[in-house]
Enzyme design. Structure first.
Site, PDB file in Angstrom:
ATOM      1  N   SER A 140       0.861  -1.183   0.000  1.00 58.12           N
ATOM      2  CA  SER A 140       0.000   0.000   0.000  1.00 58.12           C
ATOM      3  C   SER A 140       0.893   1.228   0.000  1.00 58.12           C
ATOM      4  O   SER A 140       1.951   1.243   0.641  1.00 58.12           O
ATOM      5  CB  SER A 140      -0.899   0.011   1.239  1.00 58.12           C
ATOM      6  OG  SER A 140      -1.485   1.289   1.421  1.00 58.12           O
ATOM      7  N   SER A 141       0.460   2.271  -0.683  1.00 55.60           N
ATOM      8  CA  SER A 141       1.288   3.470  -0.770  1.00 55.60           C
ATOM      9  C   SER A 141       1.426   4.189   0.565  1.00 55.60           C
ATOM     10  O   SER A 141       2.260   5.086   0.707  1.00 55.60           O
ATOM     11  CB  SER A 141       0.717   4.436  -1.815  1.00 55.60           C
ATOM     12  OG  SER A 141      -0.603   4.827  -1.481  1.00 55.60           O
ATOM     13  N   CYS A 142       0.652   3.785   1.574  1.00 60.10           N
ATOM     14  CA  CYS A 142       0.782   4.415   2.891  1.00 60.10           C
ATOM     15  C   CYS A 142       2.090   4.031   3.577  1.00 60.10           C
ATOM     16  O   CYS A 142       2.435   4.596   4.619  1.00 60.10           O
ATOM     17  CB  CYS A 142      -0.390   4.047   3.781  1.00 60.10           C
ATOM     18  SG  CYS A 142      -0.381   2.337   4.357  1.00 60.10           S
ATOM     19  N   LYS A 164       2.497  -3.713   6.507  1.00 55.95           N
ATOM     20  CA  LYS A 164       2.767  -3.856   5.079  1.00 55.95           C
ATOM     21  C   LYS A 164       4.269  -3.793   4.793  1.00 55.95           C
ATOM     22  O   LYS A 164       4.785  -4.541   3.948  1.00 55.95           O
ATOM     23  CB  LYS A 164       2.027  -2.760   4.292  1.00 55.95           C
ATOM     24  CG  LYS A 164       0.522  -2.945   4.221  1.00 55.95           C
ATOM     25  CD  LYS A 164       0.161  -4.162   3.386  1.00 55.95           C
ATOM     26  CE  LYS A 164      -1.331  -4.289   3.171  1.00 55.95           C
ATOM     27  NZ  LYS A 164      -1.690  -5.448   2.316  1.00 55.95           N
ATOM     28  N   TYR A 210      -1.061   0.013  10.171  1.00 54.45           N
ATOM     29  CA  TYR A 210      -1.271  -0.658   8.885  1.00 54.45           C
ATOM     30  C   TYR A 210       0.003  -0.614   8.045  1.00 54.45           C
ATOM     31  O   TYR A 210       0.417  -1.617   7.451  1.00 54.45           O
ATOM     32  CB  TYR A 210      -2.420   0.027   8.156  1.00 54.45           C
ATOM     33  CG  TYR A 210      -2.781  -0.581   6.819  1.00 54.45           C
ATOM     34  CD1 TYR A 210      -3.458  -1.790   6.751  1.00 54.45           C
ATOM     35  CD2 TYR A 210      -2.480   0.076   5.635  1.00 54.45           C
ATOM     36  CE1 TYR A 210      -3.810  -2.340   5.525  1.00 54.45           C
ATOM     37  CE2 TYR A 210      -2.827  -0.461   4.408  1.00 54.45           C
ATOM     38  CZ  TYR A 210      -3.499  -1.665   4.359  1.00 54.45           C
ATOM     39  OH  TYR A 210      -3.835  -2.208   3.144  1.00 54.45           O
TER      40      TYR A 210
END
Length: 320
Positions: free
Chosen positions: A109-111, A142, A138
């Site tokens: 995820s780009s987060c 990841k 989160y």
């Protein structure tokens, strides 16, 4: 390469990304697909996951299963998001390694990028600065999974790769108004406001953050390409290379659903990262480009929601 007869396990097949992967595989002629609902296989249960891999022996694995949510859910449930996503990823990746899976593709995820990363964000930006506090749990889960794939690749020669998608939307998204990602949550609020004849819709935050959005069928095309041809341990960004402000997104959404009132912004709600735009030069070099523009993708998703009576059903919190 995956052959038409190859056994392919799609973890999280019922979700936004997993269902798009299944659609893509079937369009390409793959019918030997292995899927399990959460009731059939709890990915948080290590023993069950290892038993599943020993019994089914899938040759290729897409890891699209995750606990997901919008900015509110991420901020309020950091421990849950960190624990569940870490356990899901480590269970599946480790079981795949022990079972000698031919190739595995994990969805990041780009987060995971630092809050203040330079824009657009290159893959090398990972771990160069502090994360956005509202989704740290989160993101850490990841990052750990991305690194696990990378080091299984480097240490053991496992063909484990990872893709880093930008913000996603499309069919089978969760349209909870407060516990989903920005597009589905906004779509429900605008739809309900239009249906009720309301004069104003309030959007979380200031409206100034810039975000990049990718239709999930575009992502599925990219993942199929990566599974077939990408062999390096470094993960690959997948996005459009274009972004817009939340205010611009809100105006487009209002037009798509037919809301004719005014749009306000609730500045008491968090904005999150000021900007998130991916550098997509690596995936472009492989020959992939996003083919569905944002307005067209929003119309397609809204039509799916209407056709499937999504707005008639009670909104439920998002999960894997």
């Amino acid at each position: 390469m995956m052959q038409k007869e190859s056994s392919v396990f799609v973890a999280g097949h019922g979700g936004l990304v997993g269902s798009a992967i299944v659609r893509k595989l079937r369009r390409e002629g793959h019918e030997n697909l292995v899927t399990r609902t959460r009731a059939e296989l709890d990915l948080l249960d290590q023993r069950a996951v290892h038993g599943f891999f020993r019994q089914q022996k899938p040759q290729f694995v897409f890891v699209a299963a995750a606990r997901v949510g919008g900015i509110g859910a991420n901020a309020a449930q950091q421990a849950d998001f960190l624990y569940e996503n870490l356990v899901i990823a480590t269970n599946v990746i480790h079981a795949a390694a022990e079972s000698n899976v031919e190739k595995l593709l994990f969805l990041g995820s780009s987060c995971v990028y630092p809050r203040d990363a330079g824009q657009p964000m290159r893959e090398e930006t990972l771990l160069t600065g502090p994360l956005e506090p509202t989704n740290e749990g989160y993101a850490i889960a990841k990052i750990a999974a991305l690194k696990l794939c990378e080091h299984y690749h480097r240490q053991y020669g496992k063909r484990f790769i990872a893709a880093m998608p930008t913000n996603l939307y499309g069919p089978n998204d969760n349209l909870h108004p407060h516990q989903s990602h920005v597009i589905p949550g906004m779509m429900r609020r605008f739809h309900e406001a239009a249906a009720a004849g309301k004069r104003e819709v309030l959007v979380w935050g200031s409206g100034t953050p810039r975000r990049e959005f990718l239709h999930v069928d575009n992502l599925a095309d990219a993942l199929y390409l990566l599974m077939q041809s990408y062999e390096k341990p470094l993960f690959v960004n997948v996005g459009t290379g274009q972004d817009c402000t939340i205010a611009e997104l809100a105006r487009t959404m209002a037009e798509v659903v037919g809301f004719e009132g005014s749009i306000g912004f609730d500045r008491s709600k968090p904005d999150g990262t000021p900007r998130k735009l991916l550098d997509v030069s690596r995936i472009h070099a492989l020959g992939w480009r996003a083919r569905i523009a944002l307005p067209d993708g929003l119309r397609h998703t809204y039509r799916w929601a209407l056709d499937h009576d999504v707005f008639a059903a009670p909104a439920v919190p998002s999960s894997r």
